[in-house]
Design an enzyme around this catalytic site. Structure first.
Site, PDB file in Angstrom:
ATOM      1  CG  HIS A 125      47.460   5.305  26.842  1.00 21.92           C
ATOM      2  ND1 HIS A 125      46.996   5.533  28.399  1.00 21.92           N
ATOM      3  CD2 HIS A 125      48.047   4.718  26.743  1.00 21.92           C
ATOM      4  CE1 HIS A 125      47.814   4.998  27.949  1.00 21.92           C
ATOM      5  NE2 HIS A 125      48.568   4.858  27.556  1.00 21.92           N
TER       6      HIS A 125
ATOM      7  CG  HIS B  45      50.142  12.952  29.084  1.00 21.39           C
ATOM      8  ND1 HIS B  45      50.348  12.818  30.536  1.00 21.39           N
ATOM      9  CD2 HIS B  45      48.730  12.326  29.120  1.00 21.39           C
ATOM     10  CE1 HIS B  45      49.430  11.605  31.373  1.00 21.39           C
ATOM     11  NE2 HIS B  45      48.779  11.662  30.235  1.00 21.39           N
TER      12      HIS B  45
END
Length: 130
Positions: A125, A18
């Site tokens: 996450h 990410h």
């Protein structure tokens, strides 16, 4: 040298999947195809959806001390960024099939929601954008 994926911690996996602080925006339409491959998200299958954040790692870590919100899975360890961040959404095109993972690249400025854990308390996450 990148660590083998088997020994990758949740925090390291979050960074690999990410984080892209090298570019402020991803103007290239092929950005997702290149990055998804480079970050090992097209091995064995095409990851259907992924978001890259174009901010410093420190700024994304700081989200873990911002607004506490419920995660999609019902857990309470998610945090929402105070401000909208530069992100790129990568979505697998409808007709794309492994191994020809073909992604649509779209740029946004949105708040991010991440799940945080550990000590130091860091993102592990990517939950959502709002």
């Amino acid at each position: 040298v990148q660590p083998s994926l088997g020994k990758e911690s949740a925090a390291m996996k979050f960074e690999r999947q990410h984080m892209d602080s090298t570019v402020a925006t991803s103007s290239s339409p092929t950005y997702c195809n290149q990055m998804m491959k480079r970050r090992n998200m097209t091995q064995g299958q095409c990851k259907p959806v992924n978001t890259f954040v174009h901010e410093s790692l420190a700024d994304v870590h700081a989200v873990c001390s911002q607004e506490n919100v419920k995660c999609k899975n019902g857990k309470s360890n998610c945090y929402k960024s105070h401000s909208a961040l530069h992100i790129t959404d990568c979505r697998l095109k409808g007709n794309a099939k492994y191994p020809n993972c073909d992604y649509q690249t779209s740029q946004h400025q949105k708040h991010i929601i991440v799940a945080c854990e550990g000590n130091p308390f860091v993102p592990v996450h990517f939950d959502a954008t709002v």
